[in-house]
Design a protein around this motif. Structure first.
Motif, PDB file in Angstrom:
ATOM      1  N   GLY A  42       0.786  -1.229   0.000  1.00  0.00           N
ATOM      2  CA  GLY A  42       0.000   0.000   0.000  1.00  0.00           C
ATOM      3  C   GLY A  42       0.816   1.275   0.000  1.00  0.00           C
ATOM      4  O   GLY A  42       0.269   2.366   0.168  1.00  0.00           O
ATOM      5  N   LYS A  43       2.116   1.166  -0.227  1.00  0.00           N
ATOM      6  CA  LYS A  43       2.992   2.347  -0.170  1.00  0.00           C
ATOM      7  C   LYS A  43       2.608   3.389  -1.228  1.00  0.00           C
ATOM      8  O   LYS A  43       2.435   4.572  -0.929  1.00  0.00           O
ATOM      9  N   THR A  44       2.506   2.939  -2.480  1.00  0.00           N
ATOM     10  CA  THR A  44       2.167   3.859  -3.563  1.00  0.00           C
ATOM     11  C   THR A  44       0.776   4.437  -3.363  1.00  0.00           C
ATOM     12  O   THR A  44       0.546   5.643  -3.575  1.00  0.00           O
ATOM     13  N   THR A  45      -0.160   3.615  -2.935  1.00  0.00           N
ATOM     14  CA  THR A  45      -1.524   4.095  -2.698  1.00  0.00           C
ATOM     15  C   THR A  45      -1.540   5.182  -1.633  1.00  0.00           C
ATOM     16  O   THR A  45      -2.217   6.208  -1.784  1.00  0.00           O
ATOM     17  N   LEU A  46      -0.792   4.998  -0.562  1.00  0.00           N
ATOM     18  CA  LEU A  46      -0.749   6.001   0.503  1.00  0.00           C
ATOM     19  C   LEU A  46      -0.192   7.318  -0.022  1.00  0.00           C
ATOM     20  O   LEU A  46      -0.739   8.400   0.269  1.00  0.00           O
ATOM     21  N   LEU A  47       0.874   7.271  -0.813  1.00  0.00           N
ATOM     22  CA  LEU A  47       1.448   8.491  -1.369  1.00  0.00           C
ATOM     23  C   LEU A  47       0.462   9.187  -2.303  1.00  0.00           C
ATOM     24  O   LEU A  47       0.328  10.415  -2.291  1.00  0.00           O
ATOM     25  N   ARG A  48      -0.261   8.407  -3.106  1.00  0.00           N
ATOM     26  CA  ARG A  48      -1.234   9.001  -4.029  1.00  0.00           C
ATOM     27  C   ARG A  48      -2.412   9.612  -3.283  1.00  0.00           C
ATOM     28  O   ARG A  48      -2.962  10.630  -3.701  1.00  0.00           O
ATOM     29  N   SER A  75       4.352  18.476  -4.022  1.00  0.00           N
ATOM     30  CA  SER A  75       4.919  17.909  -5.246  1.00  0.00           C
ATOM     31  C   SER A  75       4.988  16.397  -5.091  1.00  0.00           C
ATOM     32  O   SER A  75       5.379  15.893  -4.027  1.00  0.00           O
ATOM     33  N   TYR A  76       4.613  15.691  -6.151  1.00  0.00           N
ATOM     34  CA  TYR A  76       4.592  14.224  -6.121  1.00  0.00           C
ATOM     35  C   TYR A  76       5.450  13.676  -7.259  1.00  0.00           C
ATOM     36  O   TYR A  76       5.298  14.090  -8.416  1.00  0.00           O
ATOM     37  N   VAL A  77       6.358  12.771  -6.932  1.00  0.00           N
ATOM     38  CA  VAL A  77       7.223  12.128  -7.925  1.00  0.00           C
ATOM     39  C   VAL A  77       6.860  10.648  -7.981  1.00  0.00           C
ATOM     40  O   VAL A  77       7.143   9.900  -7.043  1.00  0.00           O
ATOM     41  N   PRO A  78       6.209  10.196  -9.052  1.00  0.00           N
ATOM     42  CA  PRO A  78       5.816   8.788  -9.150  1.00  0.00           C
ATOM     43  C   PRO A  78       7.025   7.878  -9.356  1.00  0.00           C
ATOM     44  O   PRO A  78       8.116   8.342  -9.718  1.00  0.00           O
ATOM     45  N   CYS A 143      12.868  14.283 -12.954  1.00  0.00           N
ATOM     46  CA  CYS A 143      11.559  14.262 -12.282  1.00  0.00           C
ATOM     47  C   CYS A 143      11.644  14.854 -10.881  1.00  0.00           C
ATOM     48  O   CYS A 143      10.717  15.558 -10.434  1.00  0.00           O
ATOM     49  N   ILE A 144      12.741  14.592 -10.184  1.00  0.00           N
ATOM     50  CA  ILE A 144      12.913  15.174  -8.856  1.00  0.00           C
ATOM     51  C   ILE A 144      13.133  16.677  -8.969  1.00  0.00           C
ATOM     52  O   ILE A 144      12.578  17.463  -8.186  1.00  0.00           O
ATOM     53  N   ALA A 145      13.918  17.099  -9.978  1.00  0.00           N
ATOM     54  CA  ALA A 145      14.124  18.533 -10.196  1.00  0.00           C
ATOM     55  C   ALA A 145      12.808  19.222 -10.526  1.00  0.00           C
ATOM     56  O   ALA A 145      12.538  20.341 -10.058  1.00  0.00           O
ATOM     57  N   ARG A 146      11.981  18.568 -11.338  1.00  0.00           N
ATOM     58  CA  ARG A 146      10.679  19.136 -11.685  1.00  0.00           C
ATOM     59  C   ARG A 146       9.830  19.349 -10.431  1.00  0.00           C
ATOM     60  O   ARG A 146       9.160  20.377 -10.284  1.00  0.00           O
ATOM     61  N   ALA A 147       9.864  18.389  -9.518  1.00  0.00           N
ATOM     62  CA  ALA A 147       9.104  18.516  -8.269  1.00  0.00           C
ATOM     63  C   ALA A 147       9.654  19.643  -7.400  1.00  0.00           C
ATOM     64  O   ALA A 147       8.897  20.419  -6.810  1.00  0.00           O
ATOM     65  N   LEU A 148      10.977  19.756  -7.331  1.00  0.00           N
ATOM     66  CA  LEU A 148      11.589  20.782  -6.496  1.00  0.00           C
ATOM     67  C   LEU A 148      11.367  22.181  -7.052  1.00  0.00           C
ATOM     68  O   LEU A 148      11.325  23.156  -6.294  1.00  0.00           O
ATOM     69  N   ALA A 149      11.209  22.284  -8.372  1.00  0.00           N
ATOM     70  CA  ALA A 149      10.991  23.596  -8.993  1.00  0.00           C
ATOM     71  C   ALA A 149       9.678  24.225  -8.531  1.00  0.00           C
ATOM     72  O   ALA A 149       9.495  25.438  -8.650  1.00  0.00           O
ATOM     73  N   ARG A 150       8.774  23.429  -8.006  1.00  0.00           N
ATOM     74  CA  ARG A 150       7.508  23.950  -7.482  1.00  0.00           C
ATOM     75  C   ARG A 150       7.660  24.540  -6.079  1.00  0.00           C
ATOM     76  O   ARG A 150       6.716  25.101  -5.536  1.00  0.00           O
ATOM     77  N   LYS A 151       8.849  24.393  -5.494  1.00  0.00           N
ATOM     78  CA  LYS A 151       9.105  24.888  -4.142  1.00  0.00           C
ATOM     79  C   LYS A 151       8.055  24.348  -3.161  1.00  0.00           C
ATOM     80  O   LYS A 151       7.372  25.113  -2.448  1.00  0.00           O
ATOM     81  N   LEU A 156       6.506  14.410  -1.945  1.00  0.00           N
ATOM     82  CA  LEU A 156       6.176  12.990  -1.880  1.00  0.00           C
ATOM     83  C   LEU A 156       6.898  12.268  -3.013  1.00  0.00           C
ATOM     84  O   LEU A 156       6.772  12.659  -4.177  1.00  0.00           O
ATOM     85  N   LEU A 157       7.640  11.216  -2.683  1.00  0.00           N
ATOM     86  CA  LEU A 157       8.419  10.505  -3.693  1.00  0.00           C
ATOM     87  C   LEU A 157       8.200   9.002  -3.577  1.00  0.00           C
ATOM     88  O   LEU A 157       8.364   8.418  -2.486  1.00  0.00           O
ATOM     89  N   ASP A 158       7.845   8.382  -4.682  1.00  0.00           N
ATOM     90  CA  ASP A 158       7.624   6.936  -4.720  1.00  0.00           C
ATOM     91  C   ASP A 158       8.874   6.265  -5.281  1.00  0.00           C
ATOM     92  O   ASP A 158       9.161   6.362  -6.474  1.00  0.00           O
TER      93      ASP A 158
END
Length: 246
Positions: A42-48, A75-78, A143-151, A156-158
């Motif tokens: 359920g890890k991914t489900t919890l993050l989503r 910010s969420y990184v799948p 993808c991590i940089a894209r998430a961080l650009a949102r400040k 959340l990272l999967d």
């Protein structure tokens, strides 16, 4: 503004099957928090759920808001990179600022946010390459940089360490520890050797919480039970590291 996450009696059902059951969590403010557990726990489900992507029964507040109301703070990184393979990396990063800027043109605030994310992740060398040209590890960094650009206040990272070599795993963990000083960072993972780096560890098993708290109290017996594997235990200073025994 502090940003804590409170989860109370959360259940998630898909096709009448319980994916998450009676989840209660209190996380933050700030810090690096880990979620571990076997595949299908359920890890991914919890993050989503925390990201506001899927519905749930129960109560969740993030920075005092419901998940979908807190969209601009999260910010969420799948686990699997999802973006246009023909898009240039620099365009992907700026696109992440859409909805956060004041209009159709990028402001100085947007440019600075993108520049900061690029420097933090060290992806300067392929800003003008297309996403599809990159290796799996390079795509992960983008993808991590894209998430961080949102400040984000909450990141959340999967499985952010998937596809990365040891050097880049080291870089990403150092980066996330740095980001977590001023943000709440929650990530799922499978590598048990990083457990000691987290402020809290949540162990999921069959859709429920088997443990939540300090990594110091995560025992080999618990991990062997949920993973159904024998583990060796090593002591590094005051920290314990677990290694599968073959």
């Amino acid at each position: 503004m502090t940003c804590s996450i409170r989860v109370s009696k959360v259940n998630v059902y898909i096709n009448d099957t319980a994916i998450l059951r009676d989840i209660d969590l209190d996380i933050g403010p700030n810090g690096l928090h880990g979620i571990i557990g076997p595949n299908g726990a359920g890890k991914t489900t919890l993050l989503r759920v925390l990201a506001g992507i899927i519905g749930f029964d129960g109560s969740i507040t993030i920075c005092g808001l419901k998940p979908r109301e807190a969209h601009s703070l999260i910010s969420y990184v799948p686990s699997i990179p999802q973006t246009d393979p023909w898009a240039r990396v620099i365009d992907i990063l700026f696109a992440s600022r859409y909805g956060l800027s004041g209009g159709l043109t990028w402001r100085k605030l947007d440019r600075v946010a993108v520049e900061d994310a690029v420097k933090l992740t060290g992806i300067e060398m392929f800003l003008h390459r297309t996403f599809g040209e990159l290796s799996s590890g390079e795509q992960r960094l983008v993808c991590i940089a894209r998430a961080l650009a949102r400040k984000p206040r909450v990141l959340l990272l999967d499985e952010p360490l998937a596809f990365l070599d040891v050097h880049n795993q080291y870089r990403i963990m150092n980066l996330l520890l740095q980001v977590s000083q001023n943000s709440t960072v929650i990530m799922s993972m499978h590598d048990l050797s990083y457990i000691h780096l987290f402020k809290t560890i949540t162990v999921l098993y069959k859709g429920g919480i088997a443990y939540h708290g300090s990594p110091e109290n995560v025992t080999r017996r618990l991990l062997e039970k949920i993973y159904n594997v024998r583990l060796g235990e090593a002591i590094l200073g005051s920290k314990r590291v677990y290694i599968p025994l073959l």
